[in-house]
Design a protein around this motif. Structure first.
Motif, PDB file in Angstrom:
ATOM      1  N   VAL A  40       4.143 -12.438 -10.828  1.00  0.00           N
ATOM      2  CA  VAL A  40       4.798 -13.302 -11.800  1.00  0.00           C
ATOM      3  C   VAL A  40       5.407 -12.412 -12.879  1.00  0.00           C
ATOM      4  CG1 VAL A  40       2.653 -13.693 -13.104  1.00  0.00           C
ATOM      5  CG2 VAL A  40       4.533 -15.330 -13.298  1.00  0.00           C
ATOM      6  N   ARG A  41       6.600 -12.771 -13.332  1.00  0.00           N
ATOM      7  CA  ARG A  41       7.292 -11.968 -14.342  1.00  0.00           C
ATOM      8  C   ARG A  41       6.569 -12.057 -15.676  1.00  0.00           C
ATOM      9  NH1 ARG A  41      11.261  -9.282 -13.476  1.00  0.00           N
ATOM     10  NH2 ARG A  41      12.039 -10.505 -11.737  1.00  0.00           N
ATOM     11  N   GLY A  42       6.308 -10.893 -16.273  1.00  0.00           N
ATOM     12  CA  GLY A  42       5.644 -10.825 -17.566  1.00  0.00           C
ATOM     13  C   GLY A  42       6.506 -11.441 -18.660  1.00  0.00           C
ATOM     14  N   ARG A  43       5.917 -12.241 -19.496  1.00  0.00           N
ATOM     15  CA  ARG A  43       6.661 -12.944 -20.536  1.00  0.00           C
ATOM     16  C   ARG A  43       7.150 -12.014 -21.633  1.00  0.00           C
ATOM     17  NH1 ARG A  43       1.464 -13.326 -21.101  1.00  0.00           N
ATOM     18  NH2 ARG A  43       0.453 -13.317 -23.149  1.00  0.00           N
ATOM     19  N   GLY A  46       8.856  -8.455 -19.021  1.00  0.00           N
ATOM     20  CA  GLY A  46       9.898  -8.767 -18.049  1.00  0.00           C
ATOM     21  C   GLY A  46       9.629  -8.152 -16.683  1.00  0.00           C
ATOM     22  N   LYS A  47       8.568  -7.367 -16.560  1.00  0.00           N
ATOM     23  CA  LYS A  47       8.224  -6.726 -15.292  1.00  0.00           C
ATOM     24  C   LYS A  47       7.304  -7.640 -14.492  1.00  0.00           C
ATOM     25  CE  LYS A  47       8.507  -2.112 -17.233  1.00  0.00           C
ATOM     26  NZ  LYS A  47       7.764  -0.912 -17.617  1.00  0.00           N
ATOM     27  N   MET A  48       7.382  -7.503 -13.174  1.00  0.00           N
ATOM     28  CA  MET A  48       6.507  -8.296 -12.316  1.00  0.00           C
ATOM     29  C   MET A  48       5.070  -7.811 -12.476  1.00  0.00           C
ATOM     30  SD  MET A  48       8.393 -10.589 -11.045  1.00  0.00           S
ATOM     31  CE  MET A  48       7.773 -11.348  -9.555  1.00  0.00           C
ATOM     32  N   GLN A  49       4.171  -8.758 -12.733  1.00  0.00           N
ATOM     33  CA  GLN A  49       2.744  -8.489 -12.867  1.00  0.00           C
ATOM     34  C   GLN A  49       2.065  -9.018 -11.608  1.00  0.00           C
ATOM     35  OE1 GLN A  49       1.705  -6.857 -15.763  1.00  0.00           O
ATOM     36  NE2 GLN A  49       3.908  -6.787 -16.127  1.00  0.00           N
ATOM     37  N   ARG A  50       1.120  -8.251 -11.068  1.00  0.00           N
ATOM     38  CA  ARG A  50       0.461  -8.645  -9.819  1.00  0.00           C
ATOM     39  C   ARG A  50      -1.024  -8.862 -10.059  1.00  0.00           C
ATOM     40  NH1 ARG A  50       2.900  -3.832  -6.264  1.00  0.00           N
ATOM     41  NH2 ARG A  50       0.996  -2.937  -7.087  1.00  0.00           N
ATOM     42  N   VAL A  51      -1.536  -9.923  -9.424  1.00  0.00           N
ATOM     43  CA  VAL A  51      -2.963 -10.245  -9.531  1.00  0.00           C
ATOM     44  C   VAL A  51      -3.369 -11.012  -8.265  1.00  0.00           C
ATOM     45  CG1 VAL A  51      -2.545 -12.394 -10.810  1.00  0.00           C
ATOM     46  CG2 VAL A  51      -4.743 -11.263 -11.011  1.00  0.00           C
ATOM     47  N   ARG A  78       3.578 -19.966 -17.225  1.00  0.00           N
ATOM     48  CA  ARG A  78       4.135 -21.037 -18.054  1.00  0.00           C
ATOM     49  C   ARG A  78       5.543 -20.697 -18.522  1.00  0.00           C
ATOM     50  NH1 ARG A  78      -1.606 -21.903 -21.066  1.00  0.00           N
ATOM     51  NH2 ARG A  78      -2.358 -23.598 -19.718  1.00  0.00           N
ATOM     52  N   VAL A  79       5.803 -19.440 -18.758  1.00  0.00           N
ATOM     53  CA  VAL A  79       7.136 -19.014 -19.192  1.00  0.00           C
ATOM     54  C   VAL A  79       8.065 -18.843 -17.998  1.00  0.00           C
ATOM     55  CG1 VAL A  79       8.437 -17.157 -20.307  1.00  0.00           C
ATOM     56  CG2 VAL A  79       6.271 -17.939 -21.302  1.00  0.00           C
ATOM     57  N   ALA A  80       7.576 -18.183 -16.936  1.00  0.00           N
ATOM     58  CA  ALA A  80       8.416 -17.880 -15.775  1.00  0.00           C
ATOM     59  C   ALA A  80       8.704 -19.104 -14.916  1.00  0.00           C
ATOM     60  CB  ALA A  80       7.751 -16.799 -14.922  1.00  0.00           C
ATOM     61  N   GLY A  81       7.750 -20.022 -14.812  1.00  0.00           N
ATOM     62  CA  GLY A  81       7.952 -21.221 -14.008  1.00  0.00           C
ATOM     63  C   GLY A  81       7.828 -21.019 -12.519  1.00  0.00           C
ATOM     64  N   GLY A  82       7.375 -19.842 -12.098  1.00  0.00           N
ATOM     65  CA  GLY A  82       7.211 -19.569 -10.680  1.00  0.00           C
ATOM     66  C   GLY A  82       6.989 -18.099 -10.445  1.00  0.00           C
ATOM     67  N   GLY A  83       6.930 -17.710  -9.178  1.00  0.00           N
ATOM     68  CA  GLY A  83       6.692 -16.319  -8.827  1.00  0.00           C
ATOM     69  C   GLY A  83       6.703 -16.138  -7.331  1.00  0.00           C
ATOM     70  N   GLU A  84       5.871 -15.219  -6.855  1.00  0.00           N
ATOM     71  CA  GLU A  84       5.776 -14.929  -5.434  1.00  0.00           C
ATOM     72  C   GLU A  84       4.311 -14.821  -5.033  1.00  0.00           C
ATOM     73  OE1 GLU A  84       9.690 -12.010  -5.034  1.00  0.00           O
ATOM     74  OE2 GLU A  84       7.675 -11.138  -4.947  1.00  0.00           O
ATOM     75  N   LEU A  85       4.019 -15.295  -3.829  1.00  0.00           N
ATOM     76  CA  LEU A  85       2.712 -15.088  -3.210  1.00  0.00           C
ATOM     77  C   LEU A  85       2.924 -14.208  -1.992  1.00  0.00           C
ATOM     78  CD1 LEU A  85       1.186 -18.675  -3.412  1.00  0.00           C
ATOM     79  CD2 LEU A  85       0.365 -16.629  -4.600  1.00  0.00           C
ATOM     80  N   ARG A  86       2.110 -13.174  -1.866  1.00  0.00           N
ATOM     81  CA  ARG A  86       2.279 -12.206  -0.782  1.00  0.00           C
ATOM     82  C   ARG A  86       0.974 -11.994  -0.032  1.00  0.00           C
ATOM     83  NH1 ARG A  86       5.441  -7.714   0.341  1.00  0.00           N
ATOM     84  NH2 ARG A  86       6.644  -8.085  -1.537  1.00  0.00           N
ATOM     85  N   VAL A  87       1.113 -11.977   1.302  1.00  0.00           N
ATOM     86  CA  VAL A  87       0.072 -11.475   2.191  1.00  0.00           C
ATOM     87  C   VAL A  87       0.830 -10.618   3.199  1.00  0.00           C
ATOM     88  CG1 VAL A  87      -1.734 -11.973   3.869  1.00  0.00           C
ATOM     89  CG2 VAL A  87      -1.446 -13.462   1.876  1.00  0.00           C
TER      90      VAL A  87
END
Length: 151
Positions: A40-43, A46-51, A78-87
């Motif tokens: 998800v993009r850091g509020r 602006g960088k993608m944060q992974r967890v 809440r700010v980005a409104g979406g992201g990515e799920l990876r496997v």
């Protein structure tokens, strides 16, 4: 923590290491009990944060539940409104809608049925067999997002 502060269970050093391992495994194609890596993009950055997260399906719809409460990924989501799920190589882009507390009960109950063994320390005094009132009360501390896959 004062009662006016949102609930957040801080991560300890051991959990940081375990999360790093679970995230690395998901990134390389090995999902533990259905886990995935959330980006998800850091509020602020602006960088993608992974967890690593435990996507949860209830009645055919996928959800993300924050066991730790108002964590950094929740604030970013809440700010980005979406992201990515990876496997592994499978990457699903998505948008989210945060559920109001009144709609969380059935999702939290089934989430705790599946993931309670892992997250019980973040739901003190509450389990999948708790009363509706107890789960509704606990739900105020645990953001839940409905996931809509876009790609």
């Amino acid at each position: 923590m004062s009662s006016s502060e949102p609930y957040y269970a801080k991560i300890n050093p051991l959990a940081v290491r375990v999360n790093s391992l679970v995230g690395w495994l998901a990134r390389h194609g090995l999902s533990l009990a259905g886990s995935a890596e959330l980006s998800v993009r850091g509020r602020k950055s602006g960088k993608m944060q992974r967890v690593p997260v435990n996507p949860h399906t209830h009645d055919g719809t996928q959800y993300l539940v924050s066991a730790r409460g108002n964590s950094q990924w929740v604030r970013n989501m809440r700010v980005a409104g979406g992201g990515e799920l990876r496997v592994g190589r499978e990457v699903r882009e998505f948008t989210v809608a945060e559920l109001p507390d009144a709609e969380k009960l059935p999702v939290l109950r089934t989430y705790l049925e599946k993931w309670g063994w892992e997250v019980k320390q973040y739901f003190p005094g509450v389990s999948a067999t708790s009363s509706d009132d107890e789960l509704v009360a606990a739900g105020a501390d645990h953001p839940v997002f409905r996931v809509t896959v876009t790609k």
